[in-house]
Design a protein around this motif. Structure first.
Motif, PDB file in Angstrom:
ATOM      1  N   ALA A  62       0.826  -1.213   0.000  1.00  0.00           N
ATOM      2  CA  ALA A  62       0.000   0.000   0.000  1.00  0.00           C
ATOM      3  C   ALA A  62       0.858   1.259   0.000  1.00  0.00           C
ATOM      4  N   GLY A  63       1.996   1.204   0.704  1.00  0.00           N
ATOM      5  CA  GLY A  63       2.896   2.353   0.753  1.00  0.00           C
ATOM      6  C   GLY A  63       3.471   2.676  -0.613  1.00  0.00           C
ATOM      7  N   PHE A  64       3.775   1.615  -1.392  1.00  0.00           N
ATOM      8  CA  PHE A  64       4.301   1.803  -2.750  1.00  0.00           C
ATOM      9  C   PHE A  64       3.259   2.517  -3.608  1.00  0.00           C
ATOM     10  N   LYS A  65       2.018   2.058  -3.523  1.00  0.00           N
ATOM     11  CA  LYS A  65       0.949   2.637  -4.334  1.00  0.00           C
ATOM     12  C   LYS A  65       0.693   4.094  -3.955  1.00  0.00           C
ATOM     13  N   GLU A  66       0.815   4.386  -2.656  1.00  0.00           N
ATOM     14  CA  GLU A  66       0.598   5.752  -2.200  1.00  0.00           C
ATOM     15  C   GLU A  66       1.696   6.680  -2.717  1.00  0.00           C
ATOM     16  N   LYS A  67       2.953   6.196  -2.679  1.00  0.00           N
ATOM     17  CA  LYS A  67       4.065   7.001  -3.180  1.00  0.00           C
ATOM     18  C   LYS A  67       3.959   7.202  -4.692  1.00  0.00           C
ATOM     19  N   MET A  68       3.498   6.180  -5.380  1.00  0.00           N
ATOM     20  CA  MET A  68       3.321   6.300  -6.822  1.00  0.00           C
ATOM     21  C   MET A  68       2.231   7.329  -7.133  1.00  0.00           C
ATOM     22  N   LYS A  69       1.205   7.346  -6.312  1.00  0.00           N
ATOM     23  CA  LYS A  69       0.125   8.314  -6.475  1.00  0.00           C
ATOM     24  C   LYS A  69       0.653   9.731  -6.274  1.00  0.00           C
ATOM     25  N   GLU A  70       1.519   9.926  -5.272  1.00  0.00           N
ATOM     26  CA  GLU A  70       2.118  11.238  -5.013  1.00  0.00           C
ATOM     27  C   GLU A  70       3.017  11.661  -6.183  1.00  0.00           C
ATOM     28  N   PHE A  71       3.763  10.691  -6.709  1.00  0.00           N
ATOM     29  CA  PHE A  71       4.648  10.953  -7.837  1.00  0.00           C
ATOM     30  C   PHE A  71       3.837  11.435  -9.041  1.00  0.00           C
ATOM     31  N   MET A  72       2.727  10.753  -9.308  1.00  0.00           N
ATOM     32  CA  MET A  72       1.892  11.114 -10.446  1.00  0.00           C
ATOM     33  C   MET A  72       1.261  12.493 -10.247  1.00  0.00           C
ATOM     34  N   ALA A  73       0.868  12.800  -9.023  1.00  0.00           N
ATOM     35  CA  ALA A  73       0.265  14.109  -8.741  1.00  0.00           C
ATOM     36  C   ALA A  73       1.264  15.229  -9.018  1.00  0.00           C
ATOM     37  N   LYS A  74       2.546  14.940  -8.806  1.00  0.00           N
ATOM     38  CA  LYS A  74       3.590  15.945  -9.001  1.00  0.00           C
ATOM     39  C   LYS A  74       3.988  16.108 -10.468  1.00  0.00           C
ATOM     40  N   PHE A  75       4.094  14.986 -11.191  1.00  0.00           N
ATOM     41  CA  PHE A  75       4.669  15.046 -12.531  1.00  0.00           C
ATOM     42  C   PHE A  75       3.660  14.899 -13.675  1.00  0.00           C
ATOM     43  N   ASP A  76       2.510  14.294 -13.407  1.00  0.00           N
ATOM     44  CA  ASP A  76       1.513  14.117 -14.480  1.00  0.00           C
ATOM     45  C   ASP A  76       0.679  15.385 -14.576  1.00  0.00           C
ATOM     46  N   GLN A  77       1.208  16.388 -15.257  1.00  0.00           N
ATOM     47  CA  GLN A  77       0.612  17.724 -15.249  1.00  0.00           C
ATOM     48  C   GLN A  77      -0.777  17.771 -15.868  1.00  0.00           C
ATOM     49  N   ASN A  78      -1.016  16.989 -16.905  1.00  0.00           N
ATOM     50  CA  ASN A  78      -2.344  17.037 -17.525  1.00  0.00           C
ATOM     51  C   ASN A  78      -3.278  15.950 -16.995  1.00  0.00           C
ATOM     52  N   GLU A  79      -2.816  15.230 -15.968  1.00  0.00           N
ATOM     53  CA  GLU A  79      -3.645  14.260 -15.239  1.00  0.00           C
ATOM     54  C   GLU A  79      -4.296  13.228 -16.142  1.00  0.00           C
ATOM     55  N   ASP A  80      -3.506  12.715 -17.106  1.00  0.00           N
ATOM     56  CA  ASP A  80      -4.053  11.694 -18.000  1.00  0.00           C
ATOM     57  C   ASP A  80      -3.627  10.281 -17.598  1.00  0.00           C
ATOM     58  N   GLY A  81      -2.967  10.157 -16.446  1.00  0.00           N
ATOM     59  CA  GLY A  81      -2.600   8.839 -15.938  1.00  0.00           C
ATOM     60  C   GLY A  81      -1.383   8.221 -16.587  1.00  0.00           C
ATOM     61  N   ARG A  82      -0.632   9.017 -17.327  1.00  0.00           N
ATOM     62  CA  ARG A  82       0.594   8.534 -17.955  1.00  0.00           C
ATOM     63  C   ARG A  82       1.630   9.659 -17.947  1.00  0.00           C
ATOM     64  N   ILE A  83       2.878   9.291 -18.134  1.00  0.00           N
ATOM     65  CA  ILE A  83       3.966  10.263 -18.084  1.00  0.00           C
ATOM     66  C   ILE A  83       4.557  10.421 -19.473  1.00  0.00           C
ATOM     67  N   GLU A  84       4.680  11.675 -19.927  1.00  0.00           N
ATOM     68  CA  GLU A  84       5.332  11.923 -21.210  1.00  0.00           C
ATOM     69  C   GLU A  84       6.730  12.492 -20.975  1.00  0.00           C
ATOM     70  N   MET A  85       7.493  12.576 -22.052  1.00  0.00           N
ATOM     71  CA  MET A  85       8.899  12.916 -21.937  1.00  0.00           C
ATOM     72  C   MET A  85       9.132  14.253 -21.245  1.00  0.00           C
ATOM     73  N   SER A  86       8.395  15.280 -21.632  1.00  0.00           N
ATOM     74  CA  SER A  86       8.627  16.604 -21.056  1.00  0.00           C
ATOM     75  C   SER A  86       8.271  16.645 -19.573  1.00  0.00           C
ATOM     76  N   GLU A  87       7.339  15.776 -19.142  1.00  0.00           N
ATOM     77  CA  GLU A  87       6.996  15.698 -17.719  1.00  0.00           C
ATOM     78  C   GLU A  87       8.112  15.012 -16.944  1.00  0.00           C
ATOM     79  N   LEU A  88       8.585  13.897 -17.463  1.00  0.00           N
ATOM     80  CA  LEU A  88       9.627  13.140 -16.773  1.00  0.00           C
ATOM     81  C   LEU A  88      10.953  13.894 -16.745  1.00  0.00           C
TER      82      LEU A  88
END
Length: 272
Positions: A62-88
């Motif tokens: 559960a801790g892994f999933k929570e950290k991944m959720k925080e990571f996505m909130a920070k870097f997935d700027q358009n909130e589409d559930g995936r990471i693109e090059m300019s975000e990463l």
């Protein structure tokens, strides 16, 4: 070769170079669609957490999933559930983060296109690889970034490795636009409008009556209305069409909209 392809790259991101960033990207963007998503994203974050903690992690925790959720909130700027090059690329150290020069000086897609057109003089949708060095030099100067010939050569080779996948010495506008910040990536604004090339050709020819290869702003009005009718899109003419038109006109060259540039925007099977 196969063994190297299967081995995940080390994610010591505090010390990573631009070239290593591309290795990491290519490893985790396994299908080459320009995004890290689904299982690719889980594998990437697992390696990232392992590198940070110096030990293995359990993706079912559960801790892994929570950290991944925080990571996505920070870097997935358009909130589409995936990471693109300019975000990463935000993870890169400042000195190596030439990819984000686009963020520093390109305030709009029109400024990106102005820089692009200095090199794509024939409006083909490509620049030749031997012109790329000048293109990147322009970006670095506008961003007030110091660089020497060695660094410029390194950056040029890195971009070539990113985009010239078939080794033909050409770099496409649609591929280079991935380096723009999400909110300024004009391609993303038109994901809902994807014509077949034949459909596009027929529509464009209808409005390019003199066959000069471009249309103007007034002709664009008719083309967009036809486009919405043909695709049965429920778009508010007073707002939706105005937004589409504003985004497209930002790419125009002195009010001229060229066939190849519109094709890149609107066609799902464009060869560009």
């Amino acid at each position: 070769m196969a063994t190297q392809a299967q081995k995940p790259p080390h994610l010591h991101l505090a010390e990573i170079t631009a070239a290593q960033f591309i290795d990491i990207w290519k490893h985790f963007d396994a299908d080459g669609n320009g995004f890290i998503e689904g299982k690719e994203l889980e594998n990437f974050f697992k390696e990232l957490e392992t590198a940070r903690r110096g030990a293995g992690v359990d993706p079912t925790n559960a801790g892994f999933k929570e950290k991944m959720k925080e990571f996505m909130a920070k870097f997935d700027q358009n909130e589409d559930g995936r990471i693109e090059m300019s975000e990463l690329a935000q993870l890169l150290p400042t000195e190596e983060n030439f990819l984000l020069c686009f963020r520093e000086f390109v305030g709009s897609s029109s400024e990106f296109m102005a820089a692009w057109r200095r090199y794509d003089t024939d409006r083909s949708g490509y620049i030749e690889s031997n012109e790329l060095k000048g293109f990147l030099s322009d970006l670095l100067k506008k961003a007030n970034r110091k660089y020497d010939d060695k660094k410029l050569n390194e950056y040029t080779q890195t971009i070539l490795r990113m985009f010239d996948l078939n080794g033909d010495g050409k770099l496409g506008l649609s591929e280079m636009a991935r380096l723009l910040p999400v909110q300024e990536n004009f391609l993303l604004k038109f994901e809902g409008i994807r014509l077949k090339v034949k459909e596009f050709d027929s529509l464009f020819t209808c409005y390019d009556k003199d066959g000069n290869g471009y249309i103007d702003e007034q002709e664009l009005d008719g083309l967009l209305k036809d486009l919405c009718d043909k695709n049965k899109m429920d778009v508010d003419p007073s707002k939706g069409l105005v937004d589409y038109k504003r985004s497209i006109m930002a790419l125009s060259d002195g009010g001229k909209l060229y066939r190849t540039e519109l094709e890149i925007l609107l066609c799902q099977d464009s060869p560009l």
